[in-house]
Design an enzyme around this catalytic site. Structure first.
Site, mmCIF file in Angstrom:
data_model
loop_
_atom_site.group_PDB
_atom_site.id
_atom_site.type_symbol
_atom_site.label_atom_id
_atom_site.label_comp_id
_atom_site.label_asym_id
_atom_site.label_seq_id
_atom_site.Cartn_x
_atom_site.Cartn_y
_atom_site.Cartn_z
ATOM 1 N N GLU A 175 -24.106 -49.929 86.650
ATOM 2 C CA GLU A 175 -23.614 -50.799 85.379
ATOM 3 C C GLU A 175 -23.256 -48.634 84.335
ATOM 4 O OE1 GLU A 175 -24.991 -54.263 84.493
ATOM 5 O OE2 GLU A 175 -26.874 -52.598 84.887
ATOM 6 N N HIS A 206 -23.927 -56.340 72.384
ATOM 7 C CA HIS A 206 -23.269 -56.113 73.792
ATOM 8 C C HIS A 206 -21.954 -55.712 73.406
ATOM 9 C CE1 HIS A 206 -22.191 -56.505 77.923
ATOM 10 N NE2 HIS A 206 -23.645 -56.061 78.504
ATOM 11 N N ARG A 209 -23.142 -48.353 75.941
ATOM 12 C CA ARG A 209 -23.086 -49.405 75.284
ATOM 13 C C ARG A 209 -22.621 -49.738 73.768
ATOM 14 N NH1 ARG A 209 -27.304 -54.165 77.843
ATOM 15 N NH2 ARG A 209 -25.959 -53.669 79.963
ATOM 16 N N HIS A 269 -27.943 -57.742 71.829
ATOM 17 C CA HIS A 269 -28.616 -58.060 73.117
ATOM 18 C C HIS A 269 -29.848 -57.694 72.461
ATOM 19 C CE1 HIS A 269 -27.539 -58.375 76.930
ATOM 20 N NE2 HIS A 269 -27.790 -56.897 77.157
ATOM 21 N N ARG A 281 -30.814 -48.297 74.803
ATOM 22 C CA ARG A 281 -31.253 -48.689 76.203
ATOM 23 C C ARG A 281 -29.913 -48.564 77.284
ATOM 24 N NH1 ARG A 281 -31.440 -54.360 79.271
ATOM 25 N NH2 ARG A 281 -29.360 -54.714 78.287
HETATM 26 C C1 LIG Z 1 -27.830 -62.536 78.866
HETATM 27 C C2 LIG Z 1 -28.639 -61.945 79.265
HETATM 28 C C3 LIG Z 1 -28.567 -60.680 80.462
HETATM 29 C C4 LIG Z 1 -29.642 -59.498 80.958
HETATM 30 N N1 LIG Z 1 -28.720 -58.723 81.652
HETATM 31 C C5 LIG Z 1 -30.252 -57.872 81.653
HETATM 32 C C6 LIG Z 1 -29.702 -57.192 83.109
HETATM 33 O O1 LIG Z 1 -28.856 -56.972 83.881
HETATM 34 N N2 LIG Z 1 -30.770 -55.865 83.699
HETATM 35 C C7 LIG Z 1 -31.735 -55.671 82.139
HETATM 36 O O2 LIG Z 1 -31.865 -55.024 82.543
HETATM 37 N N3 LIG Z 1 -31.891 -56.743 81.223
HETATM 38 C C8 LIG Z 1 -31.128 -57.679 81.417
HETATM 39 N N4 LIG Z 1 -30.653 -58.007 79.331
HETATM 40 C C9 LIG Z 1 -32.540 -57.400 79.447
HETATM 41 C C10 LIG Z 1 -33.700 -58.062 79.291
HETATM 42 O O3 LIG Z 1 -33.534 -59.411 80.416
HETATM 43 C C11 LIG Z 1 -35.147 -58.577 79.055
HETATM 44 O O4 LIG Z 1 -35.017 -57.398 78.493
HETATM 45 C C12 LIG Z 1 -36.250 -59.029 79.651
HETATM 46 O O5 LIG Z 1 -36.069 -59.794 80.999
HETATM 47 C C13 LIG Z 1 -37.544 -59.037 78.578
HETATM 48 O O6 LIG Z 1 -38.188 -59.558 79.408
HETATM 49 P P1 LIG Z 1 -39.421 -60.072 78.820
HETATM 50 O O7 LIG Z 1 -40.650 -60.247 79.613
HETATM 51 O O8 LIG Z 1 -39.895 -59.232 78.413
HETATM 52 O O9 LIG Z 1 -39.127 -61.113 77.213
HETATM 53 P P2 LIG Z 1 -38.497 -62.435 77.898
HETATM 54 O O10 LIG Z 1 -37.920 -62.330 79.465
HETATM 55 O O11 LIG Z 1 -37.719 -62.686 77.064
HETATM 56 O O12 LIG Z 1 -39.898 -63.676 77.518
HETATM 57 C C14 LIG Z 1 -40.656 -63.521 76.847
HETATM 58 C C15 LIG Z 1 -41.445 -64.574 76.642
HETATM 59 O O13 LIG Z 1 -42.306 -64.806 75.501
HETATM 60 C C16 LIG Z 1 -42.146 -66.072 74.730
HETATM 61 N N5 LIG Z 1 -42.754 -66.123 73.167
HETATM 62 C C17 LIG Z 1 -42.506 -66.049 72.346
HETATM 63 N N6 LIG Z 1 -42.699 -66.238 71.739
HETATM 64 C C18 LIG Z 1 -43.841 -66.670 72.025
HETATM 65 C C19 LIG Z 1 -44.866 -66.702 70.881
HETATM 66 N N7 LIG Z 1 -44.623 -67.040 69.928
HETATM 67 N N8 LIG Z 1 -45.745 -67.915 72.001
HETATM 68 C C20 LIG Z 1 -45.564 -67.693 73.167
HETATM 69 N N9 LIG Z 1 -45.418 -67.065 73.504
HETATM 70 C C21 LIG Z 1 -43.818 -67.298 73.230
HETATM 71 C C22 LIG Z 1 -41.189 -67.043 75.758
HETATM 72 O O14 LIG Z 1 -41.228 -68.135 75.565
HETATM 73 C C23 LIG Z 1 -40.868 -66.049 76.903
HETATM 74 O O15 LIG Z 1 -41.488 -66.777 77.921
HETATM 75 C C24 LIG Z 1 -30.300 -59.069 79.508
HETATM 76 C C25 LIG Z 1 -30.756 -60.081 78.363
HETATM 77 C C26 LIG Z 1 -29.972 -61.566 78.011
HETATM 78 C C27 LIG Z 1 -30.418 -61.721 77.256
#
Ligand SMILES: Cc1cc2nc3c(=O)[nH]c(=O)nc-3n(C[C@H](O)[C@H](O)[C@H](O)COP(=O)(O)OP(=O)(O)OC[C@H]3O[C@@H](n4cnc5c(N)ncnc54)[C@H](O)[C@@H]3O)c2cc1C
Length: 535
Positions: free
Chosen positions: A123, A244, A293, A352, A387
């Site tokens: 990528e 993005h 990016r 993004h 990032r």
């Molecule tokens: C469309 C898209 C494509 C992507 N592609 C990639 C990729 O290919 N590779 C890569 O490395 N990254 C990618 N990213 C970025 C990556 O997906 C995210 O940075 C990563 O998944 C974040 O993980 P996380 O566990 O920190 O948060 P999330 O997966 O967003 O989880 C957050 C959690 O917190 C919960 N939450 C939020 N607020 C509260 C609250 N007040 N109380 C209780 N629960 C709460 C939510 O409901 C959720 O369960 C992408 C992002 C997007 C949007």
């Protein structure tokens, strides 16, 4: 500060509270369990809601024979544009391969070559093929599936869905000893309650919903970062929002979560073309369409400004087997009336990824004792000003393991919370749309003093629209407002262009700005700013 909310009517307790069920929260919960501690895992909506399940491209890790953590580190530092924390990057790239193997051991299945070797793609910004993926472009969905199954298998992890965490509880020493939360549930755990623990881990994901168009799902309202601010914790690098470059353009008035066209599509050879079908990235960067990016997003914005168009085009018509390699993206295009095998795909940048967040050390500790942050919520320093693609899922894996070890090594007793007499805040949820539109207009890909000041004035007016009716929409809107304030302040202060922060009035990168902007809120709601030199 704290959100205006009813007094807690019920209580719960566990050794560790994990807030959020994306890759960071689920992996933290599983890692904490390896030390025999009990976990209360609370999540705002259904367990699989969050950015993780939407991740398409994959996870970056030096797994290939011709790759190394050093090469991965180099690419990460280049993308981070001088603001990465080198020790954090080293931890990410050296511990990354084992963290991925642990994920595989927990049941995640990644795509393989015909030879049985792991299939590795490339990528933007990576000089090696090092991105593992699942189901072609459904990596996040597979990661969520596997981790949720592992969590469901463990009776010592109590999961509460539809539980929105509001604020931190503190003991008399000022350490965090739990949270207040609002549960849409049944029976005894309904409405606002309090949960106590030895440590609280914020893994609430990103804050894309601060902007009008984003790839992030509706739960990404940055609640953890806002909570940490109100708890007095330091946040950093919040001006570095990654836009993005290639988000499916659905029309002028389309708002909220928009479909992403993964960078991996350009990794497989897709072209970015202007209205005349001319490839414009070749003249802008040696890596062409695979430039970092920010470079691609800015080049697209420049094209859009120059031509007066609201989007550019992605050409995948020459890619063999596109529909098999990228089934999710293909289906999403078809659903919106575009056949990528025959048509050009209209794309434009959208918010993004938040490279900044709650400032943490190498073990995920925030500046407030007892409070940890992990994943997109955290600012561990691995991303710097921008990032590198597919490093975020990896960050969630690597730092969750570090956090669990740290919690196990420094076990506090579960303490009694003291009353929180700090100033209360709650905004009218009706202001949400105005806030998002104003942030996109003034603090989006292209920023200037004028645009930022104009949005700041909008925020001052928005801040006057208070409410005394606590509800989920009002709490989320208040969080978005406080994050918007933090982003605007930092974006105005940083008078340079670096990484994903692009100031039209300060187009150069300045060595004077090789420092982090760190912000804190005091109990009266006053903002404090400090600077941290980056070596
Ligand atoms: C469309 C898209 C494509 C992507 N592609 C990639 C990729 O290919 N590779 C890569 O490395 N990254 C990618 N990213 C970025 C990556 O997906 C995210 O940075 C990563 O998944 C974040 O993980 P996380 O566990 O920190 O948060 P999330 O997966 O967003 O989880 C957050 C959690 O917190 C919960 N939450 C939020 N607020 C509260 C609250 N007040 N109380 C209780 N629960 C709460 C939510 O409901 C959720 O369960 C992408 C992002 C997007 C949007």
């Amino acid at each position: 500060m704290k959100l205006l909310a009813p007094a807690p009517g019920w209580s719960a307790q566990a050794d560790v509270i994990v807030v959020g069920s994306g890759i960071a929260g689920l992996t933290t919960a599983l890692q904490v369990r390896t030390f025999g501690l009990s976990v209360l895992l609370v999540t705002k909506a259904k367990v699989d809601e969050g950015s993780t399940k939407w991740a398409q491209g994959g996870i970056a890790a030096a797994l290939g024979d011709d790759d190394s953590p050093e090469a991965h580190e180099k690419d990460t530092l280049v993308a981070g544009a001088g603001l990465c924390d080198t020790e954090a990057v080293r931890a990410l790239v050296t511990e990354g391969p084992d963290a991925v193997r642990m994920l595989i051991a927990r049941g995640a299945k990644f795509d393989l070559e015909a030879s049985g070797e792991m299939s590795l793609t490339r990528e933007g910004g990576h000089l090696q093929n090092r991105i593992i993926h699942a189901g072609g472009d459904a990596t996040g969905a597979e990661v969520e599936r596997a981790l949720i199954a592992a969590v469901n298998n463990d009776p010592e992890i109590e999961l509460i869905e539809h539980a929105l965490v509001l604020d931190a509880l503190k003991d008399k020493s000022g350490a965090v000893c739990g949270v207040t939360l609002h549960v849409i549930g049944e029976g005894s755990r309904d409405g606002v309650g309090q949960a106590r623990a030895r440590a609280v881990v914020l893994a609430t994901g990103g804050l894309g919903q601060v902007f009008a168009q984003t790839t992030n799902p509706s739960v990404s309202t940055g609640d953890g970062v806002a909570l940490a601010l109100r708890a007095g914790a330091a946040v950093a690098d919040v001006e570095f929002i990654q836009f993005h470059p290639t988000v499916l353009w659905l029309g002028e008035n389309s708002e909220g979560q928009q479909p992403l066209i993964s960078e991996a599509v350009r990794g497989e050879g897709a072209y970015l073309v202007d209205d005349h079908g001319k490839r414009f990235m070749k003249d802008i960067h040696p890596l062409g369409e695979l430039a970092p990016r920010d470079v691609v997003a800015i080049a697209i914005m420049n094209q859009m400004v120059a031509t007066g168009s609201s989007h550019v085009w992605l050409d995948v018509r020459h890619l063999e087997g596109f529909e098999k390699r990228f089934p999710t993206i293909y289906a999403s295009c078809i659903a919106h009336g575009i056949n990528p095998l025959k048509d050009l795909i209209p794309v434009a940048p959208a918010s993004h990824y938040a490279s900044g967040g709650v400032r943490v050390d190498l073990n995920g500790r925030t500046s407030v004792k007892g409070l940890y942050a992990c994943g997109e919520t955290a600012c561990s320093g691995v991303h710097g000003a921008n990032r590198l693609a597919s490093n975020s899922l990896l960050e969630g894996l690597v730092f969750s393991a570090r956090i669990a070890s740290d919690i196990a090594a420094t076990m506090n007793e579960i303490a009694e919370p003291v009353a929180n007499s700090s100033q209360e805040i709650l905004l009218d949820p009706q202001v949400r749309h105005t806030l998002q539109v104003s942030m996109s207009r003034g603090a989006g890909v292209l920023r200037s003093s004028d645009s930022l000041v104009s949005t700041s004035s909008d925020l001052t007016r928005i801040g006057d629209r208070t409410s005394n009716v606590p509800c989920v929409e009002a709490w989320e809107t208040t969080n978005l407002f406080q994050l918007a304030q933090a982003i605007l302040k930092a974006a105005l202060i940083r008078q340079e262009t670096r990484g994903s922060h692009w100031r039209a009035d300060f187009p150069e990168t300045s060595d004077l700005w090789r420092k982090r902007i760190i912000q804190q809120l005091d109990p009266q709601g006053n903002w404090h700013t400090q600077y941290q030199e980056v070596k």
